[in-house]
Design a protein around this motif. Structure first.
Motif, mmCIF file in Angstrom:
data_model
loop_
_atom_site.group_PDB
_atom_site.id
_atom_site.type_symbol
_atom_site.label_atom_id
_atom_site.label_comp_id
_atom_site.label_asym_id
_atom_site.label_seq_id
_atom_site.Cartn_x
_atom_site.Cartn_y
_atom_site.Cartn_z
ATOM 1 N N TYR A 117 39.419 20.596 42.638
ATOM 2 C CA TYR A 117 37.973 20.448 42.466
ATOM 3 C C TYR A 117 37.488 19.248 43.255
ATOM 4 C CZ TYR A 117 38.683 16.723 38.907
ATOM 5 O OH TYR A 117 39.031 15.565 38.236
ATOM 6 N N THR A 118 36.185 19.212 43.492
ATOM 7 C CA THR A 118 35.575 18.120 44.234
ATOM 8 C C THR A 118 35.094 17.053 43.266
ATOM 9 O OG1 THR A 118 34.849 19.612 45.993
ATOM 10 C CG2 THR A 118 33.738 17.475 45.837
ATOM 11 N N ALA A 119 35.608 15.854 43.430
ATOM 12 C CA ALA A 119 35.116 14.702 42.671
ATOM 13 C C ALA A 119 34.046 14.028 43.517
ATOM 14 C CB ALA A 119 36.262 13.736 42.377
ATOM 15 N N TYR A 120 32.862 13.845 42.933
ATOM 16 C CA TYR A 120 31.747 13.258 43.676
ATOM 17 C C TYR A 120 31.315 11.969 42.995
ATOM 18 C CZ TYR A 120 27.126 12.843 45.866
ATOM 19 O OH TYR A 120 26.020 12.386 46.535
ATOM 20 N N SER A 121 31.385 10.877 43.722
ATOM 21 C CA SER A 121 31.055 9.571 43.154
ATOM 22 C C SER A 121 29.572 9.251 43.235
ATOM 23 C CB SER A 121 31.826 8.471 43.893
ATOM 24 O OG SER A 121 31.340 8.330 45.223
ATOM 25 N N GLY A 122 28.841 10.035 44.015
ATOM 26 C CA GLY A 122 27.443 9.739 44.325
ATOM 27 C C GLY A 122 27.282 9.362 45.776
ATOM 28 N N THR A 123 28.387 8.903 46.384
ATOM 29 C CA THR A 123 28.380 8.583 47.814
ATOM 30 C C THR A 123 29.562 9.207 48.553
ATOM 31 O OG1 THR A 123 29.533 6.501 47.321
ATOM 32 C CG2 THR A 123 27.140 6.392 47.547
ATOM 33 N N HIS A 124 30.673 9.446 47.863
ATOM 34 C CA HIS A 124 31.859 9.998 48.512
ATOM 35 C C HIS A 124 32.338 11.247 47.767
ATOM 36 C CE1 HIS A 124 32.078 5.673 49.726
ATOM 37 N NE2 HIS A 124 32.387 6.219 50.885
ATOM 38 N N ILE A 125 32.884 12.202 48.540
ATOM 39 C CA ILE A 125 33.551 13.352 47.941
ATOM 40 C C ILE A 125 35.052 13.210 48.142
ATOM 41 C CG2 ILE A 125 31.605 14.940 48.183
ATOM 42 C CD1 ILE A 125 33.061 16.136 50.628
ATOM 43 N N ARG A 126 35.801 13.570 47.094
ATOM 44 C CA ARG A 126 37.256 13.523 47.156
ATOM 45 C C ARG A 126 37.795 14.727 46.395
ATOM 46 N NH1 ARG A 126 35.477 8.241 46.039
ATOM 47 N NH2 ARG A 126 36.177 6.654 47.552
ATOM 48 N N GLN A 127 38.986 15.163 46.777
ATOM 49 C CA GLN A 127 39.608 16.285 46.094
ATOM 50 C C GLN A 127 40.516 15.767 44.975
ATOM 51 O OE1 GLN A 127 39.630 19.769 46.792
ATOM 52 N NE2 GLN A 127 39.011 19.979 48.905
#
Length: 492
Positions: A301-311
């Motif tokens: 899944y995509t983790a979204y911090s508000g500025t960066h996307i990470r798997q």
């Protein structure tokens, strides 16, 4: 490359709509609502509750219980926990009534509607528990993406059955929504080394920490070694930056546990780290069978911090206990990684969209580290000219790997297509639809994000391909396709 025969896809009249009454509780700290950059107002609010006379306390608590008790499984337990967050502000020599403490906890609690804006992007897998299912039928687990206030996404679940004829029924969800308890899990050194290399911080300070820990270790072990580096940082360059980066990577490993009595459809995986503070998006679940016959479920899944996307990679065997860990490497650098349901040539394999616009195939010895990928499919048709990607994990058939794809074309319209890949060399396409398998119907054009049909994973049961799909990022529809007829279209 072939077109799609008319009538191949059957849409179910059943649709899953967002339900704003599905709410969870969150700790609420006045002054920390997300738009104020100042100290909290917790102290002043606390003093106001402590100043109330007992009669006013009871009236206010009765009002809260009357209005909210039917909306949550254990409201009193939540209030107790949230009151406990204020323990360091309370004089322990003063005895306070149970009602006052409950009211205090209620004052520092708020509701969050997990589906207030939308429900979309489902994936579907066979349920690990098939006890009591009618002969010829299959019970399934469907993951869903709920979107609430501020476009914050969480992962929820639904259950249902595909019958022997390919009919699909989704069960009504629990009236409650419950977030699991977050804990710790083991950390993987290979992830740290890969991420630090990507960030160009794989020097002697990182080696000092990781060389002492082995392949797998606990957060306590990591903290101890980071403290040692901190004490001896003067002789190691970039030690301060390395410590900060390693702590940030380590924070992305966690576990989530649900109580046995919480039904599947009540369970909510809600953002638990800074890396996913703005959402957990587009989980792609797969039932993975390892070479030794063991079964587990993975979901990228995509983790979204508000500025960066990470798997991130979820892992579970029972949909009650989960672990989440970061995925590293070039092939995991963008959205939409989808694991194959078994190893290929002894290695993990995945569909990747690392370049943001085409499909590739990646291999890995560790399901958390994906160093590179090989090209598989480039956009060629108008309906996929903007970008391509997968619509969930590949499905193994005797003809090849069936991969549902998504293509984005004119007017940013998302459509679902299909390709067939060689079982042993999945970078080789042996069948491909020239036209979309599923496009937005006239009554599917409008939504939170218009002109989108999108899936995060289908399921084959018997001779039926089941495709749950998001409609305009607002609701979920269900479509079925005769598998043999689709395969004939692909190789025809």
């Amino acid at each position: 490359m072939t077109s799609v025969r008319a009538g191949l896809v059957t849409r179910s009249p059943q649709r899953l709509a967002a339900d704003s009454s599905r709410v969870i509780t969150r700790l609420f700290v006045p002054g920390h609502e997300g738009f104020e950059h100042q100290d909290t107002r917790a102290g002043a609010v606390l003093e106001r509750i402590l100043a109330l006379d007992e009669q006013d306390v009871q009236w206010a608590l009765d009002d809260v219980v009357m209005r909210f008790n039917g909306r949550h499984r254990d409201l009193a337990g939540t209030f107790h926990r949230h009151a406990g967050e204020l323990a360091d502000r309370l004089d322990t020599d003063i005895k306070r009534s149970q009602s006052r403490m409950l009211l205090l906890g209620a004052t520092f609690t708020s509701e969050y509607a997990i589906e207030a804006a939308a429900l979309c992007n489902p994936s579907i897998v066979a349920d690990p528990d098939q006890v009591g299912v009618a002969a010829g039928s299959l019970r399934f687990v469907m993951s869903v993406r709920g979107i609430g206030e501020g476009h914050l996404s969480s992962i929820g679940f639904r259950s249902g059955v595909v019958d022997a004829e390919g009919g699909v029924i989704v069960d009504a969800p629990s009236r409650y929504a419950t977030v699991g308890s977050v804990g710790s899990t083991l950390l993987d050194a290979a992830v740290f080394r890969s991420e630090l290399a990507r960030l160009r911080d794989e020097g002697e300070a990182a080696d000092y920490v990781l060389d002492a820990l082995g392949d797998r270790f606990t957060k306590a072990d990591l903290d101890e070694q980071l403290d040692a580096l901190q004490r001896h940082r003067s002789t190691r360059g970039r030690a301060r930056e390395t410590i900060s980066l390693i702590r940030a990577i380590g924070a992305r490993f966690y576990a989530v546990e649900f109580a046995d009595d919480i039904p599947l459809s009540e369970r909510v995986l809600y953002p638990a780290t800074d890396a996913e503070a703005a959402g957990m998006e587009d989980a792609r679940f797969v039932r993975f069978v390892d070479d030794d016959g063991s079964v587990r479920y993975y979901a990228t899944y995509t983790a979204y911090s508000g500025t960066h996307i990470r798997q991130q990679l979820l892992e579970t065997t029972d949909f009650r206990s989960f672990t989440s860990a970061p995925m590293a490497g070039t092939a995991a650098a963008n959205k939409g990684l989808a694991l194959f349901p078994r190893r290929i040539g002894g290695r993990f394999a995945a569909m990747s969209r690392a370049d943001r616009e085409s499909n590739s195939v990646a291999y890995a010895d560790d399901p958390f580290v994906w160093p590179d990928s090989a090209p598989c499919q480039q956009p060629t048709q108008a309906w996929e000219a903007v970008q391509l990607g997968n619509c969930g994990p590949p499905i193994e058939t005797d003809a090849g790997w069936l991969v549902l794809t998504h293509g984005v074309g004119p007017m940013r319209t998302y459509r679902i297509g299909a390709i067939l890949l060689d079982l042993e060399e999945p970078t080789r396409i042996i069948g491909q639809l020239r036209r979309p398998l599923l496009s937005p119907a006239p009554d599917e054009q409008n939504g939170y994000v218009p002109n989108v049909v999108y899936s995060c994973g289908g399921l084959v049961h018997g001779e039926t391909l089941v495709i749950p799909y998001g409609i305009g990022d607002a609701a979920i529809g269900l479509a079925t396709v005769p598998l043999r007829e689709l395969l004939a279209e692909l190789v025809g």
